[in-house]
Write a protein that holds these residues in place. Sequence first.
Motif, PDB file in Angstrom:
ATOM      1  N   THR A 515       0.902  -1.493  -0.151  1.00  0.00           N
ATOM      2  CA  THR A 515       0.033   0.003   0.002  1.00  0.00           C
ATOM      3  C   THR A 515       0.668   1.177  -0.053  1.00  0.00           C
ATOM      4  N   ILE A 516       1.862   1.254   0.654  1.00  0.00           N
ATOM      5  CA  ILE A 516       2.906   2.265   0.893  1.00  0.00           C
ATOM      6  C   ILE A 516       3.744   2.753  -0.433  1.00  0.00           C
ATOM      7  N   ILE A 517       3.962   1.565  -1.164  1.00  0.00           N
ATOM      8  CA  ILE A 517       4.556   1.441  -2.622  1.00  0.00           C
ATOM      9  C   ILE A 517       3.634   2.032  -3.497  1.00  0.00           C
ATOM     10  N   GLN A 518       2.502   1.713  -3.520  1.00  0.00           N
ATOM     11  CA  GLN A 518       1.554   2.064  -4.517  1.00  0.00           C
ATOM     12  C   GLN A 518       1.200   3.745  -4.184  1.00  0.00           C
ATOM     13  N   ARG A 519       1.037   4.083  -3.037  1.00  0.00           N
ATOM     14  CA  ARG A 519       0.856   5.502  -2.781  1.00  0.00           C
ATOM     15  C   ARG A 519       1.964   6.278  -3.409  1.00  0.00           C
ATOM     16  N   ALA A 520       3.096   5.814  -3.076  1.00  0.00           N
ATOM     17  CA  ALA A 520       4.289   6.500  -3.507  1.00  0.00           C
ATOM     18  C   ALA A 520       4.413   6.536  -5.134  1.00  0.00           C
ATOM     19  N   GLU A 521       4.061   5.545  -5.840  1.00  0.00           N
ATOM     20  CA  GLU A 521       4.012   5.507  -7.132  1.00  0.00           C
ATOM     21  C   GLU A 521       2.941   6.708  -7.616  1.00  0.00           C
ATOM     22  N   ASP A 522       1.913   6.891  -6.970  1.00  0.00           N
ATOM     23  CA  ASP A 522       0.712   7.774  -7.482  1.00  0.00           C
ATOM     24  C   ASP A 522       1.223   9.257  -7.247  1.00  0.00           C
ATOM     25  N   LEU A 523       1.891   9.439  -6.120  1.00  0.00           N
ATOM     26  CA  LEU A 523       2.453  10.668  -5.699  1.00  0.00           C
ATOM     27  C   LEU A 523       3.392  11.037  -6.608  1.00  0.00           C
ATOM     28  N   TYR A 524       4.606  10.190  -7.032  1.00  0.00           N
ATOM     29  CA  TYR A 524       5.463  10.519  -7.962  1.00  0.00           C
ATOM     30  C   TYR A 524       4.788  10.843  -9.403  1.00  0.00           C
ATOM     31  N   MET A 525       3.987  10.139  -9.826  1.00  0.00           N
ATOM     32  CA  MET A 525       3.379  10.688 -11.129  1.00  0.00           C
ATOM     33  C   MET A 525       2.668  11.982 -11.146  1.00  0.00           C
ATOM     34  N   GLN A 526       1.954  12.175 -10.149  1.00  0.00           N
ATOM     35  CA  GLN A 526       1.259  13.481  -9.806  1.00  0.00           C
ATOM     36  C   GLN A 526       2.192  14.691  -9.772  1.00  0.00           C
ATOM     37  N   HIS A 527       3.370  14.439  -8.963  1.00  0.00           N
ATOM     38  CA  HIS A 527       4.410  15.437  -8.985  1.00  0.00           C
ATOM     39  C   HIS A 527       5.141  15.828 -10.410  1.00  0.00           C
ATOM     40  N   LYS A 528       5.381  14.575 -11.150  1.00  0.00           N
ATOM     41  CA  LYS A 528       5.785  14.908 -12.453  1.00  0.00           C
ATOM     42  C   LYS A 528       5.061  15.661 -13.266  1.00  0.00           C
ATOM     43  N   LYS A 529       3.738  15.401 -13.214  1.00  0.00           N
ATOM     44  CA  LYS A 529       2.682  15.955 -14.180  1.00  0.00           C
ATOM     45  C   LYS A 529       2.560  17.630 -13.798  1.00  0.00           C
ATOM     46  N   GLU A 530       2.708  17.835 -12.577  1.00  0.00           N
ATOM     47  CA  GLU A 530       2.711  19.262 -11.993  1.00  0.00           C
ATOM     48  C   GLU A 530       3.798  19.975 -12.306  1.00  0.00           C
ATOM     49  N   GLU A 531       5.253  19.338 -12.363  1.00  0.00           N
ATOM     50  CA  GLU A 531       6.411  20.060 -12.939  1.00  0.00           C
ATOM     51  C   GLU A 531       6.278  20.269 -14.201  1.00  0.00           C
ATOM     52  N   ALA A 532       5.931  19.364 -14.993  1.00  0.00           N
ATOM     53  CA  ALA A 532       5.893  19.259 -16.449  1.00  0.00           C
ATOM     54  C   ALA A 532       4.865  20.763 -16.861  1.00  0.00           C
ATOM     55  N   PHE A 533       3.750  20.709 -16.185  1.00  0.00           N
ATOM     56  CA  PHE A 533       2.821  21.712 -16.530  1.00  0.00           C
ATOM     57  C   PHE A 533       3.373  23.140 -16.305  1.00  0.00           C
ATOM     58  N   CYS A 534       4.180  23.249 -15.040  1.00  0.00           N
ATOM     59  CA  CYS A 534       4.680  24.630 -14.413  1.00  0.00           C
ATOM     60  C   CYS A 534       6.070  24.703 -15.368  1.00  0.00           C
ATOM     61  N   GLY A 535       6.599  23.880 -16.174  1.00  0.00           N
ATOM     62  CA  GLY A 535       7.793  24.110 -16.692  1.00  0.00           C
ATOM     63  C   GLY A 535       9.009  23.900 -16.061  1.00  0.00           C
ATOM     64  N   MET A 536       8.847  23.333 -14.895  1.00  0.00           N
ATOM     65  CA  MET A 536      10.152  23.179 -13.957  1.00  0.00           C
ATOM     66  C   MET A 536      10.511  21.580 -13.950  1.00  0.00           C
ATOM     67  N   ASP A 537      10.150  20.862 -14.730  1.00  0.00           N
ATOM     68  CA  ASP A 537      10.251  19.538 -14.708  1.00  0.00           C
ATOM     69  C   ASP A 537      11.920  19.296 -14.759  1.00  0.00           C
ATOM     70  N   GLY A 538      12.574  19.286 -13.552  1.00  0.00           N
ATOM     71  CA  GLY A 538      13.981  18.954 -13.319  1.00  0.00           C
ATOM     72  C   GLY A 538      14.130  17.493 -13.250  1.00  0.00           C
ATOM     73  N   LEU A 539      13.010  16.722 -13.496  1.00  0.00           N
ATOM     74  CA  LEU A 539      13.428  15.181 -13.436  1.00  0.00           C
ATOM     75  C   LEU A 539      13.176  14.524 -14.690  1.00  0.00           C
ATOM     76  N   LYS A 540      12.597  15.598 -15.692  1.00  0.00           N
ATOM     77  CA  LYS A 540      12.515  14.754 -17.227  1.00  0.00           C
ATOM     78  C   LYS A 540      13.646  14.711 -18.070  1.00  0.00           C
ATOM     79  N   GLY A 541      14.364  16.007 -17.963  1.00  0.00           N
ATOM     80  CA  GLY A 541      15.651  16.144 -18.581  1.00  0.00           C
ATOM     81  C   GLY A 541      15.574  15.571 -20.058  1.00  0.00           C
ATOM     82  N   ASN A 542      14.649  16.294 -20.975  1.00  0.00           N
ATOM     83  CA  ASN A 542      14.440  15.945 -22.289  1.00  0.00           C
ATOM     84  C   ASN A 542      15.528  16.173 -23.152  1.00  0.00           C
ATOM     85  N   ASN A 543      16.429  17.101 -22.791  1.00  0.00           N
ATOM     86  CA  ASN A 543      17.802  17.475 -23.580  1.00  0.00           C
ATOM     87  C   ASN A 543      18.818  16.263 -23.125  1.00  0.00           C
ATOM     88  N   LEU A 544      18.734  15.511 -22.328  1.00  0.00           N
ATOM     89  CA  LEU A 544      19.714  14.595 -21.781  1.00  0.00           C
ATOM     90  C   LEU A 544      18.793  13.096 -21.899  1.00  0.00           C
TER      91      LEU A 544
END
Length: 721
Positions: A515-544
């Motif tokens: 249950t903890i692992i599943q909740r962590a995965e949900d939080l991770y995906m939500q965090h990535k979407k928010e950062e991508a929307f704000c243009g601050m996606d430091g995890l995506k690194g499309n240029n790398l």
Amino acid sequence: MNEINCSIPDFTCISSAKLVKLLELREANHIEFCRIKNVLDEVLHMYRNCELREILKLLMDPTWVATGLKVDFQTLVSECEWASSKIGGMISLDGESDQKISSCSFVPAEFFEDMESSWKGRIKMIHVEEAFAEVERAAGALSKAIEEDFVPITLRIKSMTAPLGGPRGEITYSREHEAVWFKGRRFAPTVWAGTPGEDQIKQLKPAADSRGRKVGEEWFTTLKVEQALARYHEAGDKAKARVLELLRGLSAELQIKTNVLVFASMLLVIAKALFAHVSEGRRRKWVFPTLAGFCKSKVTPEEDVEVSDGSNRLKIVGLSPYWFDVAQGSAVHNTVDMQSLFLLTGPNGGGKSSLLRSICAASLLGICGLMVPAESALIPHFDSIMLHMKSYDSPADGKSSFQVEMSEMRSIITRATSRSLVLVDEICRGTETAKGTCIAGSIVETLDRIGCLGIISTHLHGIFSLPLNTKNTIHKAMGTTYVDGQTKPTWKLIDGICQESLAFETAKKEGIPETIIQRAEDLYMQHKKEEAFCGMDGLKGNNLSAQVIKGSDKAHPQLSRIGADTLHHEIESTKQTEALQLDVKKAVITIFQKKLMELQKLKNPLEVPELHCVSVATREQPPPSAIGASVVYVMFRPDNRIYVGETDDLEGRIRAHRSKEGMQNASFIYFIVPGKSMACQMETLLINQLPNRGFRLSNVADGKHRNFGSSNLHAGNMVVF
């Protein structure tokens, strides 16, 4: 050391501090003197062997550095001979049995064993003849007194004891009171008519301890036995005091040679460590590296920093973690070709820390001139090797783990040069991600300008989005593979960047609830979407791109009369053993050559390849060149019988033989042959034919249980070194 073919000493090791203390306090016993003599004799053994003499000379300087004592080579040899002669002339060495414990059929053997074993067999008899003779006389008088006063009583009791009961009595040793007394119930014969034992029964009186107190109701003695016992103890005390006096005198004589003794003992410690390293290295299939000097560096006028011209290189092929045994096939091999700084990424459990430890150990071993866990290695002469692993907080200093890490990083940055090897594992892990990433990037830039070789590993993937000003830093990663839809590490070093952490998989593997692992995965995906929307996606690194490109894995003092007698006895014994060894050696060579001529259908004996024999004498062990080789060996027992065997682990087999009672001083000869099958055939051949040549074997029956048939033995393969 790796190439010698002669046998080597056992390398007796003595603590230098303990040696000095024992000699200063005059507390060295005969066991310590025997160990000191072993040290001296092993140094002399290396000196008298032409192969080992060169190693002995090479060990002089390291021993000087380790002890701070400057001893000349010839001085070491002559002083070792003098001290060995002194000890050999005074101490009863192993195997000498000229001092037997007193015995009497009427006295319990434990009595004489306890009374005499603490001082007999320590000093050669010639030095204590008078004292020991008095002990023997006193022991004889005690035995006679017991025979006259106690034995008639025991005989009378036995003759009158009824099957269902009667008086009891026996001659017993009281260990607590160090006495031999009569133990039994006081009784009076029904008939006093001059019967046997009557007078002795009347002479019995209660036994008393050293303070005159009665011991008990069942312990008795007589005046004659008391006097004889007192005389025996007095003689024993004098003999023990004489032995102690001689041991202290020998300590005083050797104290003036303390420097040489300390030097010799430390030399053997170093030699044993080096030989052990070579032996274990050969077993683990390690190699000696090629050591290279650094090319000249230049200093930039702008920043006063050493910059390498880029030609310096660390290359290790087939590197394996030093704690794994390559011979067992459990290690993953990596090829490291380093000419600059590596920025290393990889998943949790991907092998980053193991790689850093392996490179550090291999480099340190290499610049020390030792074997490294690799298939081949080119290692520069580093002026320093700096390794930073995990940091912990230090409450005593009031520092957090990040403070401790920054303190260590300051030491690395200020001391590193272009000739340094810098290894930092998971930099800046103990602080906030964004600022930690920037600090890590700045440190990478600094080390890049210094021009050192090294690896910086990190999970801070945002570092690749920073505008770092680096010229020589290369991106490396620990590889991963997809198996059954899951990402798994390969533990292989490859080119590129790995932004997969396997954090969720690692947490699940260690038992974190689903249950903890599943909740962590949900939080991770939500965090990535928010950062991508704000243009601050430091995890995506499309240029790398996370694309991974797989890399290639690829002058002697006079002896005293006593010492001369001992030496003569040892020489005679040695001559007999050497003569037997020579006869056995000739017979073995003849048998082998005849067999080879039959198999190869040769007519000229000169066409048969030469066999080479290596001897392993008492207190010696086989050289590293025998590690892992198939050998046929012959053991020479103290009873002049021989044992023939074959093995792939000669050192272990010799240790096993010598661990048996009476075999501690057994010597050996051996021949290296190509392959275990051939060794088994030759063993059987020798067991069956040596008795026909007059040799007594202890394992003749072993030759009746094997039938290997005839094998094609190639003459060229039988040249043994």
